[in-house]
Design a protein around this motif. Structure first.
Motif, mmCIF file in Angstrom:
data_model
loop_
_atom_site.group_PDB
_atom_site.id
_atom_site.type_symbol
_atom_site.label_atom_id
_atom_site.label_comp_id
_atom_site.label_asym_id
_atom_site.label_seq_id
_atom_site.Cartn_x
_atom_site.Cartn_y
_atom_site.Cartn_z
ATOM 1 N N VAL A 167 33.151 39.098 50.760
ATOM 2 C CA VAL A 167 32.397 38.688 49.808
ATOM 3 C C VAL A 167 31.121 38.561 49.412
ATOM 4 O O VAL A 167 29.835 38.927 48.139
ATOM 5 C CB VAL A 167 32.608 36.902 50.062
ATOM 6 N N HIS A 168 30.362 38.913 50.665
ATOM 7 C CA HIS A 168 28.741 39.008 50.600
ATOM 8 C C HIS A 168 28.843 41.022 50.068
ATOM 9 O O HIS A 168 27.742 41.083 49.221
ATOM 10 C CB HIS A 168 28.203 39.016 52.077
ATOM 11 N N ARG A 169 29.794 41.695 50.610
ATOM 12 C CA ARG A 169 29.649 43.431 50.421
ATOM 13 C C ARG A 169 30.094 42.890 48.519
ATOM 14 O O ARG A 169 30.126 44.038 47.522
ATOM 15 C CB ARG A 169 30.577 43.451 50.856
ATOM 16 N N HIS A 170 30.495 42.527 48.001
ATOM 17 C CA HIS A 170 31.001 42.242 46.826
ATOM 18 C C HIS A 170 30.190 41.824 45.916
ATOM 19 O O HIS A 170 29.764 41.825 44.715
ATOM 20 C CB HIS A 170 31.949 40.735 45.841
ATOM 21 N N ASN B 249 35.817 42.668 41.226
ATOM 22 C CA ASN B 249 36.769 41.420 40.780
ATOM 23 C C ASN B 249 38.292 41.381 41.667
ATOM 24 O O ASN B 249 38.950 40.692 41.767
ATOM 25 C CB ASN B 249 36.730 41.229 39.503
ATOM 26 N N VAL B 250 38.605 42.686 41.344
ATOM 27 C CA VAL B 250 39.983 42.963 41.846
ATOM 28 C C VAL B 250 40.074 42.916 43.268
ATOM 29 O O VAL B 250 40.708 41.891 44.329
ATOM 30 C CB VAL B 250 40.742 43.767 41.344
ATOM 31 N N ALA B 251 39.063 43.338 43.505
ATOM 32 C CA ALA B 251 38.808 43.894 45.387
ATOM 33 C C ALA B 251 38.340 42.051 45.815
ATOM 34 O O ALA B 251 39.290 42.262 47.540
ATOM 35 C CB ALA B 251 38.191 44.489 45.560
ATOM 36 N N LEU B 252 37.708 41.664 45.330
ATOM 37 C CA LEU B 252 37.258 40.285 45.790
ATOM 38 C C LEU B 252 39.084 39.359 45.580
ATOM 39 O O LEU B 252 38.338 38.765 46.550
ATOM 40 C CB LEU B 252 36.374 39.253 44.744
ATOM 41 N N GLN B 253 39.863 39.254 44.923
ATOM 42 C CA GLN B 253 40.861 38.488 45.024
ATOM 43 C C GLN B 253 42.077 39.648 46.227
ATOM 44 O O GLN B 253 42.993 38.620 46.997
ATOM 45 C CB GLN B 253 41.825 38.990 43.285
ATOM 46 N N LEU B 254 41.634 40.392 46.573
ATOM 47 C CA LEU B 254 42.939 40.830 48.227
ATOM 48 C C LEU B 254 41.969 40.865 49.210
ATOM 49 O O LEU B 254 42.021 41.480 49.831
ATOM 50 C CB LEU B 254 42.229 42.517 47.629
ATOM 51 N N ASN B 255 41.034 39.401 49.009
ATOM 52 C CA ASN B 255 40.046 39.188 50.224
ATOM 53 C C ASN B 255 41.220 38.270 50.888
ATOM 54 O O ASN B 255 41.352 36.701 51.630
ATOM 55 C CB ASN B 255 38.866 38.200 50.083
ATOM 56 N N SER B 256 42.135 38.844 51.869
ATOM 57 C CA SER B 256 43.357 38.918 53.182
ATOM 58 C C SER B 256 43.445 39.083 54.210
ATOM 59 O O SER B 256 42.591 40.424 53.953
ATOM 60 C CB SER B 256 45.198 38.220 52.179
ATOM 61 N N LEU B 257 43.756 38.520 54.689
ATOM 62 C CA LEU B 257 43.776 39.538 55.965
ATOM 63 C C LEU B 257 44.451 40.764 55.803
ATOM 64 O O LEU B 257 44.049 41.599 56.491
ATOM 65 C CB LEU B 257 44.902 38.790 57.017
ATOM 66 N N ARG B 258 45.620 40.455 55.303
ATOM 67 C CA ARG B 258 46.729 41.747 54.602
ATOM 68 C C ARG B 258 46.291 42.920 54.293
ATOM 69 O O ARG B 258 46.110 44.087 54.040
ATOM 70 C CB ARG B 258 48.058 41.174 54.006
ATOM 71 N N ARG C 196 42.497 42.813 53.119
ATOM 72 C CA ARG C 196 41.174 43.566 52.957
ATOM 73 C C ARG C 196 40.532 44.719 53.508
ATOM 74 O O ARG C 196 39.806 44.952 52.703
ATOM 75 C CB ARG C 196 40.700 42.594 54.059
ATOM 76 N N HIS C 197 41.736 45.450 53.774
ATOM 77 C CA HIS C 197 40.942 47.006 54.482
ATOM 78 C C HIS C 197 41.411 47.832 52.443
ATOM 79 O O HIS C 197 40.169 48.167 52.631
ATOM 80 C CB HIS C 197 41.295 47.440 55.168
ATOM 81 N N LYS C 198 42.009 47.151 52.007
ATOM 82 C CA LYS C 198 41.775 47.680 50.490
ATOM 83 C C LYS C 198 41.301 47.665 49.607
ATOM 84 O O LYS C 198 40.919 48.408 49.020
ATOM 85 C CB LYS C 198 43.407 47.966 49.796
ATOM 86 N N ALA C 199 40.631 45.804 49.936
ATOM 87 C CA ALA C 199 39.998 45.769 49.434
ATOM 88 C C ALA C 199 38.107 45.854 49.379
ATOM 89 O O ALA C 199 37.414 46.623 49.084
ATOM 90 C CB ALA C 199 39.272 43.836 49.374
ATOM 91 N N VAL C 200 37.914 46.471 50.564
ATOM 92 C CA VAL C 200 37.166 47.055 51.424
ATOM 93 C C VAL C 200 36.921 48.196 50.223
ATOM 94 O O VAL C 200 36.171 49.026 50.132
ATOM 95 C CB VAL C 200 36.902 46.966 53.221
ATOM 96 N N ARG C 201 37.865 49.773 50.733
ATOM 97 C CA ARG C 201 37.699 50.184 50.406
ATOM 98 C C ARG C 201 37.883 50.176 48.746
ATOM 99 O O ARG C 201 36.880 51.362 48.170
ATOM 100 C CB ARG C 201 39.710 51.254 50.813
ATOM 101 N N MET C 202 38.318 49.553 48.411
ATOM 102 C CA MET C 202 37.774 49.054 46.655
ATOM 103 C C MET C 202 36.393 49.041 46.598
ATOM 104 O O MET C 202 35.752 49.750 45.544
ATOM 105 C CB MET C 202 38.738 48.321 45.438
ATOM 106 N N LEU C 203 35.895 48.006 47.113
ATOM 107 C CA LEU C 203 34.741 47.888 47.019
ATOM 108 C C LEU C 203 33.052 49.515 46.997
ATOM 109 O O LEU C 203 32.082 49.766 46.703
ATOM 110 C CB LEU C 203 33.856 46.694 48.102
ATOM 111 N N THR C 204 33.863 50.274 48.458
ATOM 112 C CA THR C 204 32.748 51.211 48.532
ATOM 113 C C THR C 204 33.118 51.707 47.871
ATOM 114 O O THR C 204 32.326 53.065 47.252
ATOM 115 C CB THR C 204 33.486 51.702 49.726
ATOM 116 N N GLU C 205 33.930 52.762 46.839
ATOM 117 C CA GLU C 205 35.127 53.305 46.275
ATOM 118 C C GLU C 205 33.594 52.990 44.569
ATOM 119 O O GLU C 205 32.720 53.401 43.759
ATOM 120 C CB GLU C 205 36.097 53.630 45.514
ATOM 121 N N VAL C 206 33.469 51.776 44.003
ATOM 122 C CA VAL C 206 32.818 50.593 43.404
ATOM 123 C C VAL C 206 31.288 51.325 43.275
ATOM 124 O O VAL C 206 30.350 52.119 42.844
ATOM 125 C CB VAL C 206 32.834 49.406 43.054
#
Length: 154
Positions: A68-71, A96-105, A107-117
């Motif tokens: 959430v902080h990274r978002h 915003n889509v990356a923030l919706q992926l904030n689950s244990l399963r 989360r690594h995809k969300a971090v990768r998407m935020l890094t790309e953004v």
């Protein structure tokens, strides 16, 4: 010739075939004894217990807060880019889509998407001004980094 006939008996042929078979099968089957030894020496971990569940719950909470902080940091970066006049609607929706992926399963995809953004966020080019004017080569002190090297080595 007599030596060859003494060595080539049925018993010697059987022993040689048995030795070849043992060597071949040991090469093919060596992973099984190693696996059995590892399972015996290092058995799989059982249930972590009540303390372990608490630790995993706190880790999950900490990782979720970090995402959430990274978002929020990414949103601030996009707001800055938008203030500079860039179109960042697609990047904002991806964040915003990356923030919706904030689950244990996921989360690594969300971090990768935020890094790309963060990487794709546009920014104005920075214009650097030189520390010393270009024509004053003689007056530049010797300790300034980036000074031209003399062409005559000593």
């Amino acid at each position: 010739m007599e030596l060859i006939l003494k060595l080539c008996t049925w018993r010697n042929w059987a022993l040689t075939a048995l030795a070849v078979l043992v060597i071949y099968s040991s090469c093919r089957m060596q992973e099984y004894p190693r696996r059995w030894y590892r399972q015996w020496r290092y058995p799989p971990q059982g249930h972590a217990g009540p303390g372990g569940d608490e630790i995993m719950r706190l880790k999950e909470k900490r990782d979720s807060a970090a995402l959430v902080h990274r978002h929020l940091r990414t949103q601030a970066l996009l707001a800055q880019a938008e203030a500079e006049g860039f179109d960042v609607a697609a990047l904002r929706s991806k964040a915003n889509v990356a923030l919706q992926l904030n689950s244990l399963r996921d989360r690594h995809k969300a971090v990768r998407m935020l890094t790309e953004v963060e990487f794709d966020a546009p920014h104005k080019k920075v214009r650097y001004t030189p520390l010393y004017p270009a024509g004053d080569e003689e007056e530049i002190p010797a300790d300034v980094p980036g000074r031209k090297v003399s062409e005559n080595p000593r």
